[in-house]
Scaffold this motif. Sequence first.
Motif, mmCIF file in Angstrom:
data_model
loop_
_atom_site.group_PDB
_atom_site.id
_atom_site.type_symbol
_atom_site.label_atom_id
_atom_site.label_comp_id
_atom_site.label_asym_id
_atom_site.label_seq_id
_atom_site.Cartn_x
_atom_site.Cartn_y
_atom_site.Cartn_z
ATOM 1 N N MET A 1 40.912 10.093 -44.186
ATOM 2 C CA MET A 1 40.275 10.524 -42.944
ATOM 3 C C MET A 1 38.755 10.349 -43.018
ATOM 4 S SD MET A 1 40.446 14.215 -41.055
ATOM 5 C CE MET A 1 39.583 15.087 -42.355
ATOM 6 N N PHE A 2 38.153 10.716 -44.156
ATOM 7 C CA PHE A 2 36.704 10.635 -44.282
ATOM 8 C C PHE A 2 36.202 9.228 -44.619
ATOM 9 C CE2 PHE A 2 37.005 15.307 -44.789
ATOM 10 C CZ PHE A 2 36.175 15.631 -43.725
ATOM 11 N N VAL A 3 37.092 8.285 -44.771
ATOM 12 C CA VAL A 3 36.682 6.880 -44.866
ATOM 13 C C VAL A 3 36.840 6.210 -43.504
ATOM 14 C CG1 VAL A 3 37.279 4.638 -45.855
ATOM 15 C CG2 VAL A 3 37.142 6.636 -47.336
ATOM 16 N N VAL A 4 37.925 6.518 -42.817
ATOM 17 C CA VAL A 4 38.197 5.895 -41.518
ATOM 18 C C VAL A 4 37.234 6.413 -40.442
ATOM 19 C CG1 VAL A 4 39.923 5.692 -39.678
ATOM 20 C CG2 VAL A 4 40.603 5.403 -42.062
ATOM 21 N N TRP A 5 36.958 7.718 -40.433
ATOM 22 C CA TRP A 5 36.118 8.306 -39.386
ATOM 23 C C TRP A 5 34.737 7.652 -39.304
ATOM 24 C CZ3 TRP A 5 31.593 11.222 -39.553
ATOM 25 C CH2 TRP A 5 31.209 11.778 -38.327
ATOM 26 N N PRO A 6 33.997 7.494 -40.414
ATOM 27 C CA PRO A 6 32.671 6.862 -40.294
ATOM 28 C C PRO A 6 32.740 5.408 -39.823
ATOM 29 C CG PRO A 6 32.986 7.721 -42.519
ATOM 30 C CD PRO A 6 34.231 7.973 -41.756
ATOM 31 N N VAL A 7 33.803 4.714 -40.203
ATOM 32 C CA VAL A 7 33.953 3.329 -39.737
ATOM 33 C C VAL A 7 34.108 3.320 -38.213
ATOM 34 C CG1 VAL A 7 35.437 1.283 -39.801
ATOM 35 C CG2 VAL A 7 34.867 2.484 -41.925
ATOM 36 N N LEU A 8 34.946 4.219 -37.709
ATOM 37 C CA LEU A 8 35.120 4.317 -36.256
ATOM 38 C C LEU A 8 33.815 4.721 -35.567
ATOM 39 C CD1 LEU A 8 38.617 6.035 -36.025
ATOM 40 C CD2 LEU A 8 38.056 3.635 -35.589
ATOM 41 N N MET A 9 33.094 5.658 -36.140
ATOM 42 C CA MET A 9 31.830 6.106 -35.545
ATOM 43 C C MET A 9 30.795 4.981 -35.545
ATOM 44 S SD MET A 9 32.268 9.008 -34.318
ATOM 45 C CE MET A 9 30.593 9.279 -33.825
ATOM 46 N N TYR A 10 30.825 4.139 -36.555
ATOM 47 C CA TYR A 10 29.882 3.030 -36.614
ATOM 48 C C TYR A 10 30.145 2.027 -35.484
ATOM 49 C CZ TYR A 10 27.182 -0.944 -38.211
ATOM 50 O OH TYR A 10 26.299 -1.984 -38.269
ATOM 51 N N PHE A 11 31.419 1.776 -35.201
ATOM 52 C CA PHE A 11 31.774 0.800 -34.170
ATOM 53 C C PHE A 11 31.861 1.400 -32.769
ATOM 54 C CE2 PHE A 11 33.258 -1.469 -37.972
ATOM 55 C CZ PHE A 11 32.585 -2.662 -37.773
ATOM 56 N N ALA A 12 31.808 2.715 -32.634
ATOM 57 C CA ALA A 12 31.907 3.360 -31.320
ATOM 58 C C ALA A 12 30.838 2.888 -30.336
ATOM 59 C CB ALA A 12 31.881 4.873 -31.470
ATOM 60 N N PRO A 13 29.569 2.749 -30.745
ATOM 61 C CA PRO A 13 28.574 2.260 -29.783
ATOM 62 C C PRO A 13 28.890 0.863 -29.238
ATOM 63 C CG PRO A 13 27.471 3.308 -31.613
ATOM 64 C CD PRO A 13 28.924 3.200 -31.986
ATOM 65 N N ARG A 14 29.425 0.001 -30.079
ATOM 66 C CA ARG A 14 29.771 -1.351 -29.609
ATOM 67 C C ARG A 14 30.914 -1.288 -28.597
ATOM 68 N NH1 ARG A 14 28.549 -6.427 -31.006
ATOM 69 N NH2 ARG A 14 30.000 -8.041 -30.404
ATOM 70 N N LEU A 15 31.904 -0.466 -28.875
ATOM 71 C CA LEU A 15 33.027 -0.329 -27.945
ATOM 72 C C LEU A 15 32.561 0.264 -26.619
ATOM 73 C CD1 LEU A 15 35.702 0.957 -30.470
ATOM 74 C CD2 LEU A 15 35.482 -1.356 -29.540
ATOM 75 N N THR A 16 31.689 1.255 -26.691
ATOM 76 C CA THR A 16 31.135 1.859 -25.480
ATOM 77 C C THR A 16 30.307 0.834 -24.711
ATOM 78 O OG1 THR A 16 31.071 4.017 -26.551
ATOM 79 C CG2 THR A 16 29.692 3.730 -24.596
ATOM 80 N N ALA A 17 29.496 0.068 -25.417
ATOM 81 C CA ALA A 17 28.665 -0.954 -24.776
ATOM 82 C C ALA A 17 29.528 -2.014 -24.091
ATOM 83 C CB ALA A 17 27.741 -1.609 -25.805
ATOM 84 N N GLU A 18 30.640 -2.387 -24.702
ATOM 85 C CA GLU A 18 31.539 -3.361 -24.082
ATOM 86 C C GLU A 18 32.084 -2.837 -22.762
ATOM 87 O OE1 GLU A 18 34.419 -4.163 -27.143
ATOM 88 O OE2 GLU A 18 33.138 -5.679 -28.090
ATOM 89 N N ARG A 19 32.455 -1.551 -22.734
ATOM 90 C CA ARG A 19 32.960 -0.958 -21.487
ATOM 91 C C ARG A 19 31.857 -0.885 -20.440
ATOM 92 N NH1 ARG A 19 35.543 3.186 -24.886
ATOM 93 N NH2 ARG A 19 33.824 4.464 -24.172
ATOM 94 N N LEU A 20 30.647 -0.495 -20.842
ATOM 95 C CA LEU A 20 29.526 -0.440 -19.902
ATOM 96 C C LEU A 20 29.194 -1.820 -19.349
ATOM 97 C CD1 LEU A 20 27.172 2.050 -21.754
ATOM 98 C CD2 LEU A 20 28.371 2.456 -19.596
ATOM 99 N N LEU A 21 29.209 -2.811 -20.213
ATOM 100 C CA LEU A 21 28.909 -4.169 -19.785
ATOM 101 C C LEU A 21 29.963 -4.657 -18.795
ATOM 102 C CD1 LEU A 21 27.056 -6.600 -20.067
ATOM 103 C CD2 LEU A 21 28.485 -7.364 -21.962
ATOM 104 N N LYS A 22 31.206 -4.392 -19.083
ATOM 105 C CA LYS A 22 32.292 -4.796 -18.186
ATOM 106 C C LYS A 22 32.122 -4.135 -16.814
ATOM 107 C CE LYS A 22 37.295 -5.091 -17.898
ATOM 108 N NZ LYS A 22 38.569 -4.760 -18.551
ATOM 109 N N ALA A 23 31.702 -2.868 -16.800
ATOM 110 C CA ALA A 23 31.514 -2.140 -15.538
ATOM 111 C C ALA A 23 30.303 -2.633 -14.766
ATOM 112 C CB ALA A 23 31.379 -0.647 -15.821
ATOM 113 N N ASN A 24 29.308 -3.204 -15.441
ATOM 114 C CA ASN A 24 28.055 -3.595 -14.786
ATOM 115 C C ASN A 24 27.852 -5.093 -14.632
ATOM 116 O OD1 ASN A 24 26.408 -1.097 -14.243
ATOM 117 N ND2 ASN A 24 27.011 -0.758 -16.368
#
Length: 180
Positions: A76-99
Amino acid sequence: MGGEQAVGVHEDEVVLEYEHHLADMEDAVRLVSRKNGRAALIHRPLFLVCVALAGAAAFALGVRDDDGAGVSFGVMFVVWPVLMYFAPRLTAERLLKANRHHGRIRVTVGPEGVRTVSAHADLRMGWANYGSYAESERIFALRSPDKAGHCAIVLVKGGVRTPEDLDRLRAILDGRLRRV
Protein backbone atom coordinates in the motif's frame (compact mmCIF):
# COMPACT_ATOMS: atom_id res chain seq x y z
CA MET A 1 5.68 49.84 -35.59
CA GLY A 2 7.61 51.39 -32.72
CA GLY A 3 4.75 53.14 -30.92
CA GLU A 4 1.74 51.33 -32.38
CA GLN A 5 -0.68 49.35 -30.27
CA ALA A 6 -3.01 46.58 -31.32
CA VAL A 7 -6.59 47.73 -31.79
CA GLY A 8 -8.56 47.48 -28.54
CA VAL A 9 -5.46 46.94 -26.39
CA HIS A 10 -4.69 49.54 -23.71
CA GLU A 11 -1.34 50.21 -22.13
CA ASP A 12 -2.63 49.11 -18.70
CA GLU A 13 -3.66 45.70 -20.08
CA VAL A 14 -1.74 42.59 -21.07
CA VAL A 15 -3.05 40.28 -23.78
CA LEU A 16 -2.15 36.61 -23.97
CA GLU A 17 -3.13 34.25 -26.79
CA TYR A 18 -2.64 30.51 -26.49
CA GLU A 19 -4.13 27.05 -26.68
CA HIS A 20 -4.08 24.80 -23.65
CA HIS A 21 -1.51 22.00 -23.73
CA LEU A 22 -1.08 19.06 -21.39
CA ALA A 23 2.25 20.28 -19.99
CA ASP A 24 0.74 23.65 -19.04
CA MET A 25 -2.30 22.08 -17.38
CA GLU A 26 -0.16 19.56 -15.51
CA ASP A 27 2.11 22.37 -14.32
CA ALA A 28 -0.94 24.26 -13.06
CA VAL A 29 -2.34 21.24 -11.19
CA ARG A 30 1.03 20.52 -9.55
CA LEU A 31 1.58 24.19 -8.68
CA VAL A 32 -1.83 24.69 -7.09
CA SER A 33 -1.57 21.38 -5.23
CA ARG A 34 1.76 22.41 -3.74
CA LYS A 35 0.42 25.80 -2.64
CA ASN A 36 -2.53 24.45 -0.64
CA GLY A 37 -1.15 24.63 2.90
CA ARG A 38 -0.37 21.52 4.93
CA ALA A 39 -2.20 19.25 2.50
CA ALA A 40 0.41 20.21 -0.08
CA LEU A 41 2.94 17.91 1.58
CA ILE A 42 1.42 14.87 -0.10
CA HIS A 43 2.22 16.38 -3.50
CA ARG A 44 5.93 16.90 -2.82
CA PRO A 45 8.15 14.40 -4.66
CA LEU A 46 10.56 14.07 -1.72
CA PHE A 47 7.70 13.14 0.62
CA LEU A 48 6.39 10.59 -1.88
CA VAL A 49 9.86 9.02 -2.20
CA CYS A 50 10.14 8.76 1.61
CA VAL A 51 6.74 7.06 1.87
CA ALA A 52 7.66 4.65 -0.95
CA LEU A 53 10.96 3.78 0.77
CA ALA A 54 9.16 3.19 4.07
CA GLY A 55 6.69 0.99 2.18
CA ALA A 56 9.51 -0.99 0.59
CA ALA A 57 11.08 -1.50 4.02
CA ALA A 58 7.73 -2.62 5.49
CA PHE A 59 7.26 -4.99 2.56
CA ALA A 60 10.75 -6.48 2.99
CA LEU A 61 10.26 -6.93 6.74
CA GLY A 62 6.82 -8.45 6.16
CA VAL A 63 8.25 -10.97 3.69
CA ARG A 64 11.17 -11.79 6.00
CA ASP A 65 8.94 -12.29 9.05
CA ASP A 66 6.15 -13.96 7.06
CA ASP A 67 3.80 -11.20 8.25
CA GLY A 68 0.84 -10.69 5.90
CA ALA A 69 -0.08 -7.34 7.44
CA GLY A 70 3.46 -6.00 6.91
CA VAL A 71 3.42 -7.12 3.29
CA SER A 72 0.00 -5.49 2.77
CA PHE A 73 1.07 -2.21 4.35
CA GLY A 74 4.31 -2.31 2.37
CA VAL A 75 2.48 -2.74 -0.93
CA MET A 76 0.00 0.00 0.00
CA PHE A 77 2.77 2.46 0.91
CA VAL A 78 4.60 1.78 -2.35
CA VAL A 79 1.56 1.99 -4.63
CA TRP A 80 0.02 5.09 -2.99
CA PRO A 81 2.95 7.48 -3.69
CA VAL A 82 3.15 6.25 -7.28
CA LEU A 83 -0.54 7.04 -7.74
CA MET A 84 -0.13 10.44 -6.05
CA TYR A 85 2.78 11.27 -8.34
CA PHE A 86 0.72 10.57 -11.47
CA ALA A 87 -2.53 12.12 -10.15
CA PRO A 88 -1.72 15.64 -11.44
CA ARG A 89 -1.14 14.29 -14.95
CA LEU A 90 -4.43 12.39 -14.90
CA THR A 91 -6.24 15.47 -13.61
CA ALA A 92 -4.57 17.65 -16.26
CA GLU A 93 -5.67 15.23 -19.00
CA ARG A 94 -9.29 15.52 -17.85
CA LEU A 95 -9.05 19.33 -17.64
CA LEU A 96 -7.49 19.51 -21.08
CA LYS A 97 -10.20 17.29 -22.55
CA ALA A 98 -12.87 19.54 -20.99
CA ASN A 99 -11.25 22.75 -22.31
CA ARG A 100 -9.73 21.76 -25.64
CA HIS A 101 -12.91 22.58 -27.59
CA HIS A 102 -12.34 26.28 -26.86
CA GLY A 103 -9.41 26.30 -29.27
CA ARG A 104 -7.24 29.39 -29.27
CA ILE A 105 -7.92 31.58 -26.24
CA ARG A 106 -7.38 35.31 -25.95
CA VAL A 107 -7.03 36.54 -22.36
CA THR A 108 -6.91 40.23 -21.49
CA VAL A 109 -5.71 41.10 -17.98
CA GLY A 110 -6.32 44.66 -16.90
CA PRO A 111 -7.54 46.98 -14.14
CA GLU A 112 -11.09 45.59 -14.11
CA GLY A 113 -10.08 41.92 -14.08
CA VAL A 114 -9.67 39.14 -16.60
CA ARG A 115 -11.52 38.72 -19.88
CA THR A 116 -11.32 35.39 -21.67
CA VAL A 117 -12.50 35.05 -25.26
CA SER A 118 -12.52 31.77 -27.15
CA ALA A 119 -14.49 30.12 -29.94
CA HIS A 120 -17.32 29.32 -27.51
CA ALA A 121 -17.10 31.84 -24.70
CA ASP A 122 -16.65 35.47 -23.78
CA LEU A 123 -16.19 35.67 -20.02
CA ARG A 124 -15.32 38.65 -17.83
CA MET A 125 -14.34 38.11 -14.21
CA GLY A 126 -13.49 40.91 -11.78
CA TRP A 127 -10.60 40.71 -9.34
CA ALA A 128 -12.97 39.68 -6.50
CA ASN A 129 -13.22 36.26 -8.17
CA TYR A 130 -9.55 35.60 -7.45
CA GLY A 131 -7.86 35.40 -4.07
CA SER A 132 -4.21 34.91 -4.93
CA TYR A 133 -1.90 33.73 -7.66
CA ALA A 134 1.03 31.38 -8.00
CA GLU A 135 3.72 31.37 -10.66
CA SER A 136 5.84 28.64 -12.22
CA GLU A 137 8.23 28.72 -15.15
CA ARG A 138 5.38 28.02 -17.60
CA ILE A 139 2.22 29.53 -16.14
CA PHE A 140 0.44 31.86 -13.75
CA ALA A 141 -2.36 30.16 -11.81
CA LEU A 142 -4.97 32.59 -10.56
CA ARG A 143 -6.56 30.95 -7.54
CA SER A 144 -10.09 31.19 -6.20
CA PRO A 145 -10.65 33.31 -3.08
CA ASP A 146 -11.80 30.39 -0.91
CA LYS A 147 -9.48 28.92 1.72
CA ALA A 148 -8.51 25.98 -0.51
CA GLY A 149 -7.46 28.35 -3.29
CA HIS A 150 -8.24 26.02 -6.15
CA CYS A 151 -7.20 27.20 -9.57
CA ALA A 152 -9.67 29.53 -11.24
CA ILE A 153 -7.72 30.24 -14.43
CA VAL A 154 -4.40 29.29 -16.01
CA LEU A 155 -2.46 32.01 -17.84
CA VAL A 156 0.19 30.49 -20.10
CA LYS A 157 3.35 32.61 -20.20
CA GLY A 158 4.06 31.52 -23.76
CA GLY A 159 0.97 33.46 -24.82
CA VAL A 160 2.42 36.92 -24.24
CA ARG A 161 3.52 38.98 -27.21
CA THR A 162 6.80 40.27 -25.73
CA PRO A 163 8.99 39.45 -22.73
CA GLU A 164 8.15 42.88 -21.32
CA ASP A 165 4.49 41.81 -21.21
CA LEU A 166 5.43 39.18 -18.61
CA ASP A 167 6.80 41.87 -16.33
CA ARG A 168 3.72 44.02 -16.90
CA LEU A 169 1.43 41.05 -16.20
CA ARG A 170 3.33 40.24 -13.01
CA ALA A 171 3.01 43.90 -11.92
CA ILE A 172 -0.75 43.86 -12.56
CA LEU A 173 -1.16 40.62 -10.61
CA ASP A 174 1.02 41.88 -7.74
CA GLY A 175 -1.09 45.03 -7.55
CA ARG A 176 -4.36 43.10 -7.31
CA LEU A 177 -3.64 39.69 -5.77
CA ARG A 178 -1.54 38.11 -3.06
CA ARG A 179 1.31 36.04 -4.43
CA VAL A 180 1.69 32.57 -2.87
